[in-house]
Design an enzyme around this catalytic site. Sequence first.
Site, mmCIF file in Angstrom:
data_model
loop_
_atom_site.group_PDB
_atom_site.id
_atom_site.type_symbol
_atom_site.label_atom_id
_atom_site.label_comp_id
_atom_site.label_asym_id
_atom_site.label_seq_id
_atom_site.Cartn_x
_atom_site.Cartn_y
_atom_site.Cartn_z
ATOM 1 N N SER A 139 -7.921 10.416 69.108
ATOM 2 C CA SER A 139 -7.553 9.467 68.046
ATOM 3 C C SER A 139 -7.747 8.050 68.562
ATOM 4 O O SER A 139 -7.581 7.791 69.769
ATOM 5 C CB SER A 139 -6.082 9.646 67.661
ATOM 6 O OG SER A 139 -5.667 8.608 66.783
ATOM 7 N N TYR A 153 2.729 10.239 69.941
ATOM 8 C CA TYR A 153 1.459 10.811 69.454
ATOM 9 C C TYR A 153 0.288 10.138 70.168
ATOM 10 O O TYR A 153 -0.637 10.808 70.648
ATOM 11 C CB TYR A 153 1.357 10.601 67.940
ATOM 12 C CG TYR A 153 -0.003 10.874 67.351
ATOM 13 C CD1 TYR A 153 -0.419 12.179 67.090
ATOM 14 C CD2 TYR A 153 -0.881 9.829 67.047
ATOM 15 C CE1 TYR A 153 -1.683 12.432 66.545
ATOM 16 C CE2 TYR A 153 -2.135 10.069 66.507
ATOM 17 C CZ TYR A 153 -2.530 11.371 66.253
ATOM 18 O OH TYR A 153 -3.765 11.619 65.716
HETATM 19 P P1 NAP Z 1 -3.851 17.508 58.657
HETATM 20 O O1 NAP Z 1 -4.586 17.207 57.409
HETATM 21 O O2 NAP Z 1 -2.383 17.365 58.728
HETATM 22 O O3 NAP Z 1 -4.254 18.991 59.106
HETATM 23 C C1 NAP Z 1 -3.655 19.498 60.267
HETATM 24 C C2 NAP Z 1 -4.187 20.877 60.583
HETATM 25 O O4 NAP Z 1 -3.566 21.309 61.791
HETATM 26 C C3 NAP Z 1 -3.816 21.900 59.520
HETATM 27 O O5 NAP Z 1 -4.833 22.875 59.487
HETATM 28 C C4 NAP Z 1 -2.525 22.482 60.060
HETATM 29 O O6 NAP Z 1 -2.268 23.824 59.640
HETATM 30 C C5 NAP Z 1 -2.790 22.477 61.540
HETATM 31 N N1 NAP Z 1 -1.542 22.429 62.299
HETATM 32 C C6 NAP Z 1 -0.400 21.755 62.005
HETATM 33 N N2 NAP Z 1 0.537 22.004 62.922
HETATM 34 C C7 NAP Z 1 -0.036 22.853 63.824
HETATM 35 C C8 NAP Z 1 0.427 23.503 64.978
HETATM 36 N N3 NAP Z 1 1.679 23.357 65.434
HETATM 37 N N4 NAP Z 1 -0.416 24.334 65.633
HETATM 38 C C9 NAP Z 1 -1.679 24.530 65.179
HETATM 39 N N5 NAP Z 1 -2.177 23.954 64.079
HETATM 40 C C10 NAP Z 1 -1.351 23.122 63.419
HETATM 41 O O7 NAP Z 1 -4.396 16.614 59.872
HETATM 42 P P2 NAP Z 1 -5.789 15.845 60.071
HETATM 43 O O8 NAP Z 1 -5.606 14.465 59.624
HETATM 44 O O9 NAP Z 1 -6.906 16.655 59.574
HETATM 45 O O10 NAP Z 1 -5.812 15.821 61.670
HETATM 46 C C11 NAP Z 1 -6.630 16.686 62.424
HETATM 47 C C12 NAP Z 1 -6.753 16.119 63.833
HETATM 48 O O11 NAP Z 1 -7.295 14.797 63.737
HETATM 49 C C13 NAP Z 1 -5.423 15.974 64.567
HETATM 50 O O12 NAP Z 1 -5.611 16.299 65.932
HETATM 51 C C14 NAP Z 1 -5.099 14.514 64.408
HETATM 52 O O13 NAP Z 1 -4.290 14.045 65.430
HETATM 53 C C15 NAP Z 1 -6.480 13.905 64.463
HETATM 54 N N6 NAP Z 1 -6.580 12.571 63.873
HETATM 55 C C16 NAP Z 1 -6.344 12.364 62.548
HETATM 56 C C17 NAP Z 1 -6.429 11.079 62.045
HETATM 57 C C18 NAP Z 1 -6.169 10.750 60.603
HETATM 58 O O14 NAP Z 1 -6.055 9.549 60.267
HETATM 59 N N7 NAP Z 1 -6.088 11.717 59.714
HETATM 60 C C19 NAP Z 1 -6.763 10.016 62.893
HETATM 61 C C20 NAP Z 1 -6.993 10.274 64.228
HETATM 62 C C21 NAP Z 1 -6.906 11.564 64.710
HETATM 63 P P3 NAP Z 1 -1.362 24.146 58.321
HETATM 64 O O15 NAP Z 1 -2.310 23.948 57.165
HETATM 65 O O16 NAP Z 1 -0.948 25.545 58.490
HETATM 66 O O17 NAP Z 1 -0.234 23.161 58.333
#
Ligand code: NAP
Length: 244
Positions: A139, A153
């Site tokens: 991130s 985080y």
């Molecule tokens: P998201 O929409 O909240 O999706 C999260 C995914 O991870 C879902 O498939 C969820 O499964 C799964 N998950 C949640 N808790 C978990 C656990 N304890 N063990 C295994 N899987 C779990 O998040 P996202 O925004 O796509 O983020 C994905 C990655 O990108 C993360 O690593 C996040 O830190 C990173 N990221 C995101 C952003 C942003 O702005 N969105 C920015 C930088 C980095 P369920 O559907 O079952 O809950």
Amino acid sequence: MARTLLITGGSQGIGAAVARLGAAEGRDVILTYATNKAAAESVAEAVRAQGRKATIIQCDTGVPADIDALYDAIPKDLPIDLVNNAGIVGMTAKVTDLTAERLERIFAVNVVGAILVAKKAVEHMRAAPEKGHIVNISSAAAKLGSANQYVDYAATKGAIDTFTLGLADELAPEGIRVNAIRPGIIDTDIHAKGGDPDRVERISPMVPMRRAGSAEEVAKAVLWLLSDASSYTTRSFLEVTGGR
Ligand code: NAP
């Protein structure tokens, strides 16, 4: 035959976008979810609608036994690429509000879990007929620090960056490339889960490109890093941040 994509956290957001776009590029998909089986099934259906195979497996990356069970369920001779994507944020808080329990959980899911997932992927790749590549989802927070929001985080993502360097060095001689993506503010549900549903709207004007990114824009970068088009790229960090 294109390698199968193993995507942790493939049921929503960035992971789901990688699954959909990967299927469009001819990849079969194994995607994991933590609790939202319906969301995982919906992504799997979208993959199958594109004529590709989709398997969903429950896996909380904060539970090492779930990670063991995940790899037990994958055929040993199946060539895979790993999208090490699952991650969580805590509720918006200052460092003085952080508890040991919160820190243990977020480091268990985002760091210990991600390292164990990658470790088992390497073991799997070495036993399969063809090795693949790894993309860790870090991130921009790793560099920004996320003050007053979730420094814990940000620190987990700093750990992922360092892990990416070391793992890439260990695996480069055998042709397994390891890279990381640092997404910026991406329009997914993760912000609402951190108790800040307006975060995308609030931060977008501060991004040099004046908008949030989409999960698909991150997914394209993931798929490029897993493709032969990036064949001389390892130990690298790709910022998908709109310039932030
Ligand atoms: P998201 O929409 O909240 O999706 C999260 C995914 O991870 C879902 O498939 C969820 O499964 C799964 N998950 C949640 N808790 C978990 C656990 N304890 N063990 C295994 N899987 C779990 O998040 P996202 O925004 O796509 O983020 C994905 C990655 O990108 C993360 O690593 C996040 O830190 C990173 N990221 C995101 C952003 C942003 O702005 N969105 C920015 C930088 C980095 P369920 O559907 O079952 O809950």
